[in-house]
Design a protein around this motif. Structure first.
Motif, PDB file in Angstrom:
ATOM      1  N   ASN A 422       0.851  -1.183   0.000  1.00 50.66           N
ATOM      2  CA  ASN A 422       0.000   0.000   0.000  1.00 50.66           C
ATOM      3  C   ASN A 422       0.891   1.238   0.000  1.00 50.66           C
ATOM      4  OD1 ASN A 422      -1.483   2.290   1.265  1.00 50.66           O
ATOM      5  ND2 ASN A 422      -3.146   0.816   1.411  1.00 50.66           N
ATOM      6  N   SER A 591     -11.362   4.641  -4.483  1.00 53.68           N
ATOM      7  CA  SER A 591     -10.218   4.147  -3.710  1.00 53.68           C
ATOM      8  C   SER A 591      -9.608   5.295  -2.927  1.00 53.68           C
ATOM      9  CB  SER A 591      -9.159   3.533  -4.636  1.00 53.68           C
ATOM     10  OG  SER A 591      -8.500   4.555  -5.370  1.00 53.68           O
ATOM     11  N   HIS A 623     -11.655   7.897   1.867  1.00 50.67           N
ATOM     12  CA  HIS A 623     -11.410   6.733   2.726  1.00 50.67           C
ATOM     13  C   HIS A 623     -10.051   6.146   2.382  1.00 50.67           C
ATOM     14  CE1 HIS A 623     -12.298   4.128  -0.737  1.00 50.67           C
ATOM     15  NE2 HIS A 623     -13.277   4.988  -1.013  1.00 50.67           N
ATOM     16  N   GLU A 625      -9.485   2.744   1.466  1.00 54.42           N
ATOM     17  CA  GLU A 625      -9.625   1.392   0.913  1.00 54.42           C
ATOM     18  C   GLU A 625      -9.679   1.395  -0.615  1.00 54.42           C
ATOM     19  OE1 GLU A 625      -9.195  -1.042   3.249  1.00 54.42           O
ATOM     20  OE2 GLU A 625      -8.839   0.820   4.330  1.00 54.42           O
ATOM     21  N   SER A 629      -4.880  -3.131  -0.347  1.00 51.16           N
ATOM     22  CA  SER A 629      -5.413  -3.978   0.711  1.00 51.16           C
ATOM     23  C   SER A 629      -5.881  -5.286   0.099  1.00 51.16           C
ATOM     24  CB  SER A 629      -6.575  -3.281   1.432  1.00 51.16           C
ATOM     25  OG  SER A 629      -7.569  -2.891   0.514  1.00 51.16           O
ATOM     26  N   SER A 634     -12.794  -8.807   3.089  1.00 45.97           N
ATOM     27  CA  SER A 634     -12.730  -7.362   3.335  1.00 45.97           C
ATOM     28  C   SER A 634     -13.169  -6.573   2.104  1.00 45.97           C
ATOM     29  CB  SER A 634     -11.314  -6.948   3.759  1.00 45.97           C
ATOM     30  OG  SER A 634     -10.379  -7.231   2.745  1.00 45.97           O
ATOM     31  N   GLU A 635     -12.852  -7.082   0.923  1.00 46.17           N
ATOM     32  CA  GLU A 635     -13.286  -6.404  -0.304  1.00 46.17           C
ATOM     33  C   GLU A 635     -14.802  -6.493  -0.461  1.00 46.17           C
ATOM     34  OE1 GLU A 635     -12.935  -7.223  -5.017  1.00 46.17           O
ATOM     35  OE2 GLU A 635     -11.015  -7.220  -3.940  1.00 46.17           O
ATOM     36  N   PHE A 638     -16.226  -3.922   1.839  1.00 52.39           N
ATOM     37  CA  PHE A 638     -15.961  -2.602   1.259  1.00 52.39           C
ATOM     38  C   PHE A 638     -16.947  -2.290   0.132  1.00 52.39           C
ATOM     39  CE2 PHE A 638     -13.688  -0.555  -2.364  1.00 52.39           C
ATOM     40  CZ  PHE A 638     -13.705   0.761  -1.875  1.00 52.39           C
ATOM     41  N   ARG A 897     -11.927  -2.976   7.780  1.00 55.61           N
ATOM     42  CA  ARG A 897     -11.388  -4.079   6.993  1.00 55.61           C
ATOM     43  C   ARG A 897     -11.859  -5.426   7.533  1.00 55.61           C
ATOM     44  NH1 ARG A 897      -5.134  -2.360   5.470  1.00 55.61           N
ATOM     45  NH2 ARG A 897      -5.726  -0.772   3.956  1.00 55.61           N
ATOM     46  N   GLY A 901      -9.187  -8.570   6.650  1.00 53.80           N
ATOM     47  CA  GLY A 901      -8.522  -7.622   5.764  1.00 53.80           C
ATOM     48  C   GLY A 901      -7.139  -7.273   6.272  1.00 53.80           C
ATOM     49  N   SER A 903      -3.211  -5.096   4.936  1.00 60.32           N
ATOM     50  CA  SER A 903      -2.557  -4.237   3.942  1.00 60.32           C
ATOM     51  C   SER A 903      -1.659  -5.060   3.036  1.00 60.32           C
ATOM     52  CB  SER A 903      -1.730  -3.158   4.653  1.00 60.32           C
ATOM     53  OG  SER A 903      -2.556  -2.346   5.443  1.00 60.32           O
TER      54      SER A 903
END
Length: 904
Positions: A422, A591, A623, A625, A629, A634-635, A638, A897, A901, A903
């Motif tokens: 990230n 993103s 944000h 995200e 990540s 977690s996706e 999101f 996350r 989730g 990074s």
């Protein structure tokens, strides 16, 4: 017919695969080595094609490193595509593609160190006469390239405060300006798993040479406090802070604290402003090396150029710091071609192993790192991405040291720092380690910049540079069109000295900056059924994972709670076929990298009334995200949250703003909207990179919002039964207030509305509340996943993976909540950018200390307190009352996350 040199690039002699330097249509004839080959399929710019016969199962190589294996016998001209890359290109509607992939990814087997193959070389030769730049001398070490007053939030709880405090010093004469460091970390009630990294980074920020003065701000009760930073620095032998500084704990009303904190800062401003640049050695330069929005040419032009310029800095006695651990997995042999000693090599490999283990605990491997933009522009897998990223380390430069995230630099030379891929999180660690200048290489045109450390952006191709000229600093693409690397290095080194001496970088001119520190992770060891071993050979699908861990959707049906017959009237707005408290114009960044730009554009749209009277206000939701990540659970959470805001009943007009190279780009959300049964044509779409930069994309957004003739909403009488309300309590709760909140919810549900509670909140833990709301003290479980929209109105409980307030508030909003009523005791809360947060209290001490921040004071018995709560909700819904936290600028937005989730 075209010659190979016109359309292809061979990374190194001996490679059996070349990179297409422009799009090549199926049927293109290429003269290669005296023979003519015909391309059977379309090959996009940056994608690869075979230049020598490759047998089935044999390695396909770039930079003489295997990145994939041939799925069948391949001949010169054949398009190299893996299942992932073919799917990514197919999803963009490209014609002329093969029906099946031609290659499979090279397995990420653990690297085995051959100690006999290591070369313990010397560092590059120093110049005879080291150069200088004009910097700010510092008592505690190297000179700064900038001179800022920094307002440092110790946790996310103070991020809104430092942002608003810095805004009030806009334009003040204070060196290079007053800037906030606002971030997402440390805001939960428990000790975070990233505590060491967080404290090291924050401590490093206070000592960074670009800091001329620093105010360290915490909030009462913070786990990550100013005192914790002070103790950390003492325990780890950090030097004392030599510049003007102070520690400030928020303990009163927001405006009161802004005034008190401002009084601490004001005497520093003339001191910082009076400091002058002086000639200092180039040895004081500490370069952070980063890449983002990478493409196939990153490893050909921009990364080698950044490496060569860094080598020149090292020759003058300076330091370069490489990072992004997962973006070197697969490139270990390259990195260790030239290393200081065996201990350094072993520490580098131990760092790689530790990173693999951490993401493995969460069910991921490094193959989850490449973004959709990476893959679409030719980086098929992590090995290709890693080899290209490693080219920031020239073969003649020796790797001298390996350090932890945010650890102070141990000396000069070339250093590797552990960090995630990230970009923003990695940069924060490098700045915490002491870097005072950033080299950021990019293929797609990332626009990132840090608040108090300037960024020089190297773009890989001249075409992309021309499209984003105002946002980019260096056209590394000149190397692809004939300029020698030596000439480009000399030109860029001269620019580096000028920027270090005060010339503004493109990012500084644009006023763009963001901070994101390595985000907390939830798992601290392997878990049966979830974790992946370090060899990456175990796999799990979302369906295999426990429902709570993957935050799976629930049926969305309400609990059978109690109701009442009350009806509190209010004035609402008729919008299309519904009654709502407001009609919002939403700019939603897809993103983290487009977040701050979305915020700026929304501010301009609000000021200039781009949407006319069709909306009551413009909102952007920045944000952290959507890129950098892990995917998976977690996706999914999101994406669900993002759709919740796009389809929120208060959203009248919405435009999605992509950066252009993220995992979750505009096309991604078009597909998600279709899956949700929504029409993508209802929404606006803009791209910072594809539309040509900040000015161009701002114009596109303005044109979209201005292009409608939508009538203004019409006021209509209604009641609270038209609303969805989130109920929350923070701090001690009296029996009467618990009952009052239950009575408030009972009326809303009884009149046809919905109430949403947090599964981790204080209300559901209170026996009195559960009895008054549900008629029993029995446990009440979730009815919806985090951010899931309701299937039917009524009493609902939203699943929460943590205790962070801003993540709770964000989840509430995504469910369709239109207002949050929170009882507070012992302190107040930040507001949510989209959903109004109404704060009231029955606690005398809280009223005495924070009364100026409260929207209402509740007194009397439960019925009287409930009346106060309902009337306050009605006043905000009718737009007669603006919540205090919103009016003061104490706002935020943060996406969870979940439990899996991490990074990358």
């Amino acid at each position: 017919m075209v010659r190979f040199e016109q359309i292809g690039v061979l990374p190194e002699p001996g490679d059996n695969v070349a990179i297409a330097s422009r799009r090549l249509e199926a049927g293109t004839e290429v003269e290669l080595g005296g023979a003519t080959i015909t391309l059977p399929h379309t090959v996009l710019e940056g994608h690869r094609f075979v230049v020598a016969p490759v047998a089935a199962g044999a390695a396909l190589t770039s930079w003489n490193t295997a990145f994939a294996r041939a799925s069948r016998d391949l001949l010169p001209g054949d398009y190299v595509c893996t299942p992932t890359s073919l799917a990514a290109v197919t999803a963009r509607g490209v014609d002329g593609l093969p029906g099946e992939p031609s290659a499979t990814n090279e397995p990420l087997d653990p690297f085995e160190l051959d100690e006999s193959a290591l070369r313990f070389g010397a560092q590059v030769t120093s110049v005879e006469q080291p150069g200088t730049f004009l910097g700010y001398p510092r008592a505690q070490g190297p000179a700064g390239t900038r001179n800022h007053v920094v307002l440092l939030a110790t946790s996310s709880r103070s991020s809104g405060f430092v942002t608003e405090l810095a805004r009030r010093f806009d334009g003040a004469a204070a060196g290079d300006g007053v800037v906030p460091v606002a971030h997402t970390e440390g805001g939960e009630d428990e000790v975070p798993n990233n505590l060491h990294f967080l404290l090291a980074t924050l401590a490093g920020f206070t000592l960074n040479p670009n800091v001329g003065a620093v105010l360290i701000v915490d909030t009462e009760g913070d786990v990550v406090s100013g005192e914790a930073i002070k103790n950390f620095m003492a325990e780890h032998d950090y030097p004392s802070i030599k510049v003007p500084h102070a520690y400030f704990t928020r303990a009163g009303g927001f405006e009161h604290d802004l005034t008190a904190a401002g009084a601490l800062i004001e005497p520093w401003l003339p001191i910082v402003d009076a400091q002058q640049r002086a000639e200092v050695p180039l040895a004081d330069l500490r370069i952070a090396l980063q890449c983002g929005g990478s493409d196939a040419f990153s490893g050909i032009s921009a990364n080698p150029l950044a490496g060569q310029v860094s080598a020149e800095v090292i020759r003058h006695g300076g330091t370069a710091v490489l990072a992004e651990t997962d973006e070197l997995i697969g490139a270990e042999p390259y990195v260790l071609k030239n290393v200081r000693d065996l201990a350094t090599a072993k520490r580098f490999l131990a760092t790689i192993k530790s990173f693999k283990e951490r993401v493995g605990w969460h069910g991921h491997t490094a193959e989850g790192n490449p973004s959709g933009g990476n893959v679409y522009r030719g980086l098929y897998n992590i090995v290709l991405k890693s080899i290209g990223a490693a080219r920031k380390l020239p073969r003649e430069v020796r790797l001298d040291h390996v350090i932890d995230y945010g650890e102070p630099l141990p000396g000069d030379g070339y250093i590797f720092m552990d960090s995630p891929g990230n970009d923003l999180e990695s940069v924060a660690g490098q700045v915490g380690s002491g870097c005072n200048l950033i080299f950021f290489t990019t293929g797609n045109g990332s626009i990132t910049n840090f608040p108090f450390v300037p960024t020089l952006k190297f773009v890989t191709t001249s075409a992309r540079y021309e499209r984003l000229r105002a946002e980019m600093d260096v056209d590394a693409g000149k190397y692809l069109t004939g300029t020698s690397m030596a000439d480009l290095t000399a030109q860029t080194f001269d620019l580096v000295v000028r920027v270090a001496s005060g010339e503004k970088s493109a990012g500084e001119r644009a006023g763009h900056s963001q901070v994101s520190i390595w985000r907390n992770w939830k798992q601290t060891g392997p878990r049966e059924g979830i974790s992946i071993t370090t060899d990456g050979r175990m796999s799990r699908t979302l369906a295999d994972l426990p429902s709570e861990d993957r935050d799976a959707p629930l049926d969305g049906l309400p609990h059978r709670g109690l109701t009442s017959d009350g009806r509190t009237r209010t004035e609402l707005l008729a919008v299309d076929d519904r009654l709502v408290p407001e009609a919002v114009g939403l700019i939603l960044p897809t993103s983290l990298c487009s977040g701050q730009i979305a915020l700026r554009i929304a501010g301009q749209a609000e000021l200039e009334k781009w949407a006319g009277d069709a909306v009551t206000r413009m909102v952007a939701l920045p944000h952290t995200e959507g890129c950098g990540s892990s995917g998976g659970a977690s996706e999914e959470t999101f994406a669900r949250i993002m759709l919740g805001y796009l389809l929120h009943p208060n959203t009248r007009m919405a435009l999605l703003l992509e950066h252009g190279c993220e995992k979750t780009h505009n096309d991604y959300f078009r597909s998600r909207l279709v899956e949700a049964g929504a029409d993508p044509s209802r929404f606006g779409w803009a791209s910072i990179q594809a539309d040509g930069g900040l000015d161009a994309v701002g114009g596109r957004v303005k044109d979209w919002f201005s292009g409608f003739r939508i009538p203004a909403p019409v006021a209509r009488d209604g009641d609270l039964g038209a609303l969805t309300i989130g109920l929350e309590a923070r701090g001690p709760l009296s029996d009467a207030t618990a009952e009052a909140l239950a009575l408030t919810g009972r009326e809303i549900v009884g009149s046809g509305g919905s109430v949403v509670l947090s599964s981790r909140g204080a209300l559901l833990a209170d026996d009195g509340f559960r009895t008054a709301a549900f008629g029993s003290t029995d446990p009440v479980g979730p009815t919806i996943a985090h951010g899931q929209r309701l299937a039917e109105p009524g009493w609902h409980v939203m699943r929460m993976p943590g205790t962070d307030w801003m993540e709770t508030a964000t989840g509430f909003g995504a469910t369709g909540v239109q207002q949050i009523l929170a009882h507070v005791a012992g302190g107040t809360l930040s507001a949510q950018r989209f959903v109004p947060v109404v704060e009231f209290s029955n606690d005398p001490e809280t009223v005495a200390t924070y009364g100026d921040d409260l929207d209402a004071v509740a007194t009397g018995d439960a019925a009287e307190q409930a009346r106060t709560a309902l009337d306050t909700i009605a006043a905000v819904a009718a737009r007669r009352l603006v919540p205090k936290a919103v009016a003061s600028g104490n706002v935020g937005f943060q996406i969870t996350r979940g439990l899996l989730g991490t990074s990358m």
